[in-house]
Design a protein around this motif. Structure first.
Motif, PDB file in Angstrom:
ATOM      1  N   GLU A   1       0.864  -1.171   0.000  1.00 19.04           N
ATOM      2  CA  GLU A   1       0.000   0.000   0.000  1.00 19.04           C
ATOM      3  C   GLU A   1       0.907   1.229   0.000  1.00 19.04           C
ATOM      4  O   GLU A   1       2.099   1.116   0.255  1.00 19.04           O
ATOM      5  CB  GLU A   1      -0.878  -0.084   1.268  1.00 19.04           C
ATOM      6  CG  GLU A   1      -1.904   0.972   1.438  1.00 19.04           C
ATOM      7  CD  GLU A   1      -2.675   1.190   0.174  1.00 19.04           C
ATOM      8  OE1 GLU A   1      -2.800   2.360  -0.216  1.00 19.04           O
ATOM      9  OE2 GLU A   1      -3.140   0.213  -0.443  1.00 19.04           O
TER      10      GLU A   1
ATOM     11  N   GLN B   1      -8.577   2.958  -6.557  1.00 16.57           N
ATOM     12  CA  GLN B   1      -8.880   1.736  -5.816  1.00 16.57           C
ATOM     13  C   GLN B   1      -7.597   1.192  -5.206  1.00 16.57           C
ATOM     14  O   GLN B   1      -7.075   0.161  -5.611  1.00 16.57           O
ATOM     15  CB  GLN B   1      -9.521   0.716  -6.742  1.00 16.57           C
ATOM     16  CG  GLN B   1     -10.791   1.248  -7.373  1.00 16.57           C
ATOM     17  CD  GLN B   1     -11.905   0.253  -7.313  1.00 16.57           C
ATOM     18  OE1 GLN B   1     -11.671  -0.923  -7.108  1.00 16.57           O
ATOM     19  NE2 GLN B   1     -13.129   0.715  -7.455  1.00 16.57           N
ATOM     20  N   ALA B   2      -7.140   1.920  -4.188  1.00 16.04           N
ATOM     21  CA  ALA B   2      -5.830   1.630  -3.609  1.00 16.04           C
ATOM     22  C   ALA B   2      -5.788   0.228  -3.016  1.00 16.04           C
ATOM     23  O   ALA B   2      -4.829  -0.508  -3.180  1.00 16.04           O
ATOM     24  CB  ALA B   2      -5.498   2.659  -2.552  1.00 16.04           C
ATOM     25  N   ILE B   3      -6.808  -0.113  -2.310  1.00 15.27           N
ATOM     26  CA  ILE B   3      -6.912  -1.467  -1.766  1.00 15.27           C
ATOM     27  C   ILE B   3      -8.269  -2.033  -2.120  1.00 15.27           C
ATOM     28  O   ILE B   3      -9.280  -1.428  -1.828  1.00 15.27           O
ATOM     29  CB  ILE B   3      -6.814  -1.473  -0.236  1.00 15.27           C
ATOM     30  CG1 ILE B   3      -5.409  -1.133   0.205  1.00 15.27           C
ATOM     31  CG2 ILE B   3      -7.235  -2.815   0.324  1.00 15.27           C
ATOM     32  CD1 ILE B   3      -5.228  -1.270   1.686  1.00 15.27           C
ATOM     33  N   LYS B   4      -8.293  -3.152  -2.746  1.00 12.44           N
ATOM     34  CA  LYS B   4      -9.517  -3.919  -2.785  1.00 12.44           C
ATOM     35  C   LYS B   4      -9.519  -4.731  -1.510  1.00 12.44           C
ATOM     36  O   LYS B   4      -8.575  -5.462  -1.223  1.00 12.44           O
ATOM     37  CB  LYS B   4      -9.522  -4.863  -3.982  1.00 12.44           C
ATOM     38  CG  LYS B   4      -9.712  -4.158  -5.283  1.00 12.44           C
ATOM     39  CD  LYS B   4     -11.187  -4.074  -5.598  1.00 12.44           C
ATOM     40  CE  LYS B   4     -11.327  -3.689  -7.073  1.00 12.44           C
ATOM     41  NZ  LYS B   4     -12.712  -3.769  -7.501  1.00 12.44           N
ATOM     42  N   ALA B   5     -10.585  -4.581  -0.771  1.00 13.41           N
ATOM     43  CA  ALA B   5     -10.589  -5.173   0.562  1.00 13.41           C
ATOM     44  C   ALA B   5     -10.278  -6.668   0.519  1.00 13.41           C
ATOM     45  O   ALA B   5      -9.601  -7.195   1.383  1.00 13.41           O
ATOM     46  CB  ALA B   5     -11.925  -4.914   1.234  1.00 13.41           C
ATOM     47  N   GLY B   6     -10.746  -7.346  -0.503  1.00  7.46           N
ATOM     48  CA  GLY B   6     -10.590  -8.793  -0.579  1.00  7.46           C
ATOM     49  C   GLY B   6      -9.151  -9.260  -0.490  1.00  7.46           C
ATOM     50  O   GLY B   6      -8.860 -10.331   0.033  1.00  7.46           O
TER      51      GLY B   6
ATOM     52  N   LEU C   1      -6.769  -8.150   1.261  1.00 12.24           N
ATOM     53  CA  LEU C   1      -6.198  -8.134   2.609  1.00 12.24           C
ATOM     54  C   LEU C   1      -6.356  -9.485   3.291  1.00 12.24           C
ATOM     55  O   LEU C   1      -5.560  -9.859   4.144  1.00 12.24           O
ATOM     56  CB  LEU C   1      -6.866  -7.058   3.453  1.00 12.24           C
ATOM     57  CG  LEU C   1      -6.266  -5.664   3.342  1.00 12.24           C
ATOM     58  CD1 LEU C   1      -6.812  -4.798   4.434  1.00 12.24           C
ATOM     59  CD2 LEU C   1      -4.756  -5.711   3.424  1.00 12.24           C
ATOM     60  N   GLU C   2      -7.421 -10.181   2.905  1.00 11.32           N
ATOM     61  CA  GLU C   2      -7.658 -11.495   3.499  1.00 11.32           C
ATOM     62  C   GLU C   2      -6.514 -12.454   3.274  1.00 11.32           C
ATOM     63  O   GLU C   2      -6.320 -13.381   4.045  1.00 11.32           O
ATOM     64  CB  GLU C   2      -8.917 -12.108   2.881  1.00 11.32           C
ATOM     65  CG  GLU C   2     -10.159 -11.847   3.657  1.00 11.32           C
ATOM     66  CD  GLU C   2     -11.303 -12.633   3.072  1.00 11.32           C
ATOM     67  OE1 GLU C   2     -11.348 -13.848   3.290  1.00 11.32           O
ATOM     68  OE2 GLU C   2     -12.143 -12.029   2.385  1.00 11.32           O
TER      69      GLU C   2
ATOM     70  N   ALA D   1      -5.775   2.886   8.930  1.00  7.80           N
ATOM     71  CA  ALA D   1      -6.855   2.214   8.205  1.00  7.80           C
ATOM     72  C   ALA D   1      -6.569   0.720   8.074  1.00  7.80           C
ATOM     73  O   ALA D   1      -7.450  -0.118   8.271  1.00  7.80           O
ATOM     74  CB  ALA D   1      -7.031   2.844   6.824  1.00  7.80           C
TER      75      ALA D   1
ATOM     76  N   SER E   1      -7.227  -0.920  11.376  1.00  8.16           N
ATOM     77  CA  SER E   1      -8.664  -1.106  11.606  1.00  8.16           C
ATOM     78  C   SER E   1      -9.166  -2.324  10.861  1.00  8.16           C
ATOM     79  O   SER E   1      -9.928  -3.126  11.386  1.00  8.16           O
ATOM     80  CB  SER E   1      -9.454   0.106  11.113  1.00  8.16           C
ATOM     81  OG  SER E   1      -9.091   1.247  11.822  1.00  8.16           O
ATOM     82  N   MET E   2      -8.744  -2.426   9.607  1.00 12.28           N
ATOM     83  CA  MET E   2      -9.226  -3.537   8.796  1.00 12.28           C
ATOM     84  C   MET E   2      -8.763  -4.860   9.377  1.00 12.28           C
ATOM     85  O   MET E   2      -9.527  -5.820   9.469  1.00 12.28           O
ATOM     86  CB  MET E   2      -8.742  -3.385   7.358  1.00 12.28           C
ATOM     87  CG  MET E   2      -9.387  -2.203   6.665  1.00 12.28           C
ATOM     88  SD  MET E   2      -8.566  -1.798   5.104  1.00 12.28           S
ATOM     89  CE  MET E   2      -9.513  -2.790   3.969  1.00 12.28           C
TER      90      MET E   2
ATOM     91  N   LEU F   1     -10.677  -5.518  12.717  1.00 14.68           N
ATOM     92  CA  LEU F   1     -12.064  -5.884  12.483  1.00 14.68           C
ATOM     93  C   LEU F   1     -12.165  -7.276  11.942  1.00 14.68           C
ATOM     94  O   LEU F   1     -13.050  -8.037  12.293  1.00 14.68           O
ATOM     95  CB  LEU F   1     -12.676  -4.954  11.431  1.00 14.68           C
ATOM     96  CG  LEU F   1     -13.497  -3.798  11.933  1.00 14.68           C
ATOM     97  CD1 LEU F   1     -13.954  -2.979  10.751  1.00 14.68           C
ATOM     98  CD2 LEU F   1     -14.692  -4.284  12.724  1.00 14.68           C
ATOM     99  N   GLY F   2     -11.228  -7.591  11.055  1.00 13.04           N
ATOM    100  CA  GLY F   2     -11.497  -8.746  10.228  1.00 13.04           C
ATOM    101  C   GLY F   2     -10.829 -10.041  10.580  1.00 13.04           C
ATOM    102  O   GLY F   2     -11.493 -11.039  10.811  1.00 13.04           O
ATOM    103  N   PHE F   3      -9.532 -10.039  10.652  1.00 12.93           N
ATOM    104  CA  PHE F   3      -8.911 -11.355  10.638  1.00 12.93           C
ATOM    105  C   PHE F   3      -7.559 -11.343  11.335  1.00 12.93           C
ATOM    106  O   PHE F   3      -6.596 -11.893  10.860  1.00 12.93           O
ATOM    107  CB  PHE F   3      -8.738 -11.837   9.212  1.00 12.93           C
ATOM    108  CG  PHE F   3      -8.406 -10.739   8.274  1.00 12.93           C
ATOM    109  CD1 PHE F   3      -9.418 -10.094   7.589  1.00 12.93           C
ATOM    110  CD2 PHE F   3      -7.109 -10.307   8.118  1.00 12.93           C
ATOM    111  CE1 PHE F   3      -9.130  -9.059   6.750  1.00 12.93           C
ATOM    112  CE2 PHE F   3      -6.826  -9.269   7.259  1.00 12.93           C
ATOM    113  CZ  PHE F   3      -7.836  -8.648   6.576  1.00 12.93           C
TER     114      PHE F   3
END
Lengths: 340, 340
Positions: free
Chosen positions: B169, B178-183, B185-186, B207, B210-211, B214-216
């Motif tokens: 990033e 579209q700097a990061i497609k959330a997908g 990051l998984e 950011a 946070s992601m 929140l997520g994983f």
């Protein structure tokens, strides 16, 4: 076919029976889908997804109530609810606990609720869910909620069936719970932070804003829809009519707060879809995806039915031991003995 | 086969020729893969993905330099770099601009750089990239970077080829890029905020945190690896040896800052993979995925070769007009005339 006519006339028992037929992939189920297919394409399909514990069912419950009794004087719509649990092998009882909370909706002939779970149907659960939604669509339900538990790959695929996708989050689920799989945000048309009366809601909203701003939004979605603001009429949309920015809503479904704003966003999104021909485009893309999935599943299924599982496993093991290269493994598996 | 022997002996020209054969899916390319496959499975595959403009190539350049000249006195490793652009139909020249920056690496016989782009090869670009990585692996390159432009579905699939996935990033790319497609990051094992000397780096790091939270992740990844901290030895890992928490690194590749910490994280991740048998598990899962992709692609291709495109298009249009139901469309497409 009597059941098909029953469905078109609004007979709930006929609808229930045909849904079971579709779930079990019976010839009657397929026939019914064939005959009812021309009557589909009218309903507003709303996908609702998010982690367990975010209160999706209560939220759907409240929204369904608003569609049944719109506060702004618009006509009442008939509402179908399909609750899907991709992780559960059981149908019917799977999400029964949630359904208990829907007590105030049952008895209303304008509402139909059905739970679904994993089956080995052709095309997978996504196709099966789509088929059930088609039955409800043909039966005249004008709004159909497709509610999934969790936020993995299957849920994404199920959510893609919808015209409008709601992703539901809640504060305070703890850090290690997979509260949001980032991938699901990509498909969100509307974000909802439910249980917004709980502590930590600001952090959740802020994190969602960061993700939207970083990823796939123009950043205008910041906190317009606060828990406190209540209204009885949907306002005129003020944003770019050609562009949809996913709003972030704060709701507390069990206290019935924030639901009307969310309801207005659903209406706005439907108007946006129709205005931009996105409605038609999403419908066509869905049909094409369904056809391709049926096709690939059928080809693979036919291949598998002709190939002993032991052959596949043994080949895979030889590949892992590097005794066979991938192409040789492929050639071996495609050998005319198993295939022709 | 002379080229295969050449590759095993480290002949670069032989390797280049075979890669071209693999890219063009020639019989020679397939034969070479078959013969070289037993020599694969040793290299550490490192996927590097992120939006254009994040400086991935500079970063890979610097990391490759460290593998060639490790600061901690560990032995120099041979490094392969495969640069993939799924959006470009051209091979070779596609990412040439980036490759110019690699000038200080070329001439080093322990480094091999290759650009790849979209081809219609069986199994798609993901399979093709994997095949090229296998050639480099067999040729004795111990570390192989697989660098992709962008962060869409194809990039995710390509990144899944790797043992270790780096998501890069950068601050200040603007909100609507579209700097990061959330997908993506998984699938990140390690997150890098490059260009960390630019303004806005704190927001980007926050950011990402946070992601992750929140997520994983279990939330322990917060900003351990700051731009300022420099060292010459990799420290002992202090985290749970059975659990990997994606660290967030700040780097400025063109100023060579933060690279050594990142290099240490790569070593740590490799040790983690080996310690937990995850190395073997990821390798096996990759082979199985490759075999299944080849199988499905082959089945679909065979079907398509027997079915006129006009038939498919006409069927799709009848489906869209709701003249045919999905099952009838499927039946029609699977009809024995086109298939047998």
């Amino acid at each position: 076919m009597q059941l098909v006519e029953g469905v078109l006339k609004g007979n709930r028992l006929a609808l229930s029976r045909l849904i079971t037929g579709v779930e079990n992939d019976t010839p009657e189920g397929r026939d019914a889908l064939d005959q009812l297919f021309p009557y589909t394409g009218k309903a507003h399909l709303i996908g609702v997804t998010g982690a367990p514990g975010t209160g999706k069912s209560s939220l759907v419950n409240q929204l369904a109530g608003l569609y049944r009794h719109p506060v702004d004087g618009s006509p009442a719509l008939r509402v179908g609810i399909v609750a899907v649990d991709p992780t559960s092998p059981f149908t019917g009882g799977a999400i029964l606990g949630d359904r208990v909370r829907m007590r105030d909706l049952t008895g209303d002939p304008g509402v139909f609720i059905r739970s679904m779970a994993t089956r080995g149907a052709l095309g997978g659960l996504a196709y099966q869910t789509s088929a059930v939604a088609q039955l409800l669509d043909a039966a005249g339900f004008e709004v159909i909620f497709i509610e999934t538990v969790g936020a993995g790959q299957s849920e994404v695929e199920i959510a893609r069936l919808a015209h409008t996708t709601l992703v539901v989050e809640a504060p305070g689920l703890g850090d290690d719970i997979q509260a949001i799989k980032a991938g699901i945000l990509e498909i969100a048309d509307i974000l909802v932070v439910n249980k917004a009366d709980h502590p930590g809601v600001e952090n959740t909203v802020r994190a969602l804003q960061s993700m939207l701003n970083l990823g796939f939004s123009d950043g205008r979605s910041s906190g317009k829809h606060l828990l406190s603001s209540q209204k009885t009429d949907c306002p005129e949309a003020d944003a770019d009519p050609e562009l949809w920015t996913p709003p972030i809503h704060q709701t507390a479904a069990i206290h019935k707060t924030g639901i009307e704003d969310l309801f207005c966003s659903l209406q706005e999104h439907k108007a946006y879809l129709e205005r931009t021909q996105e409605w038609e485009r999403r419908g066509k893309a869905r049909l094409r995806r369904e056809l391709d999935e049926l096709l690939q599943a059928t080809l693979l299924r036919r291949w598998q039915s002709r190939t002993p599982e032991a052959i596949y496993q043994a080949t895979l093991e030889r590949l892992e031991r590097r005794e066979l290269s991938p192409y040789r493994a492929l050639e071996y598996l495609m050998k005319s003995e198993w295939i022709s």
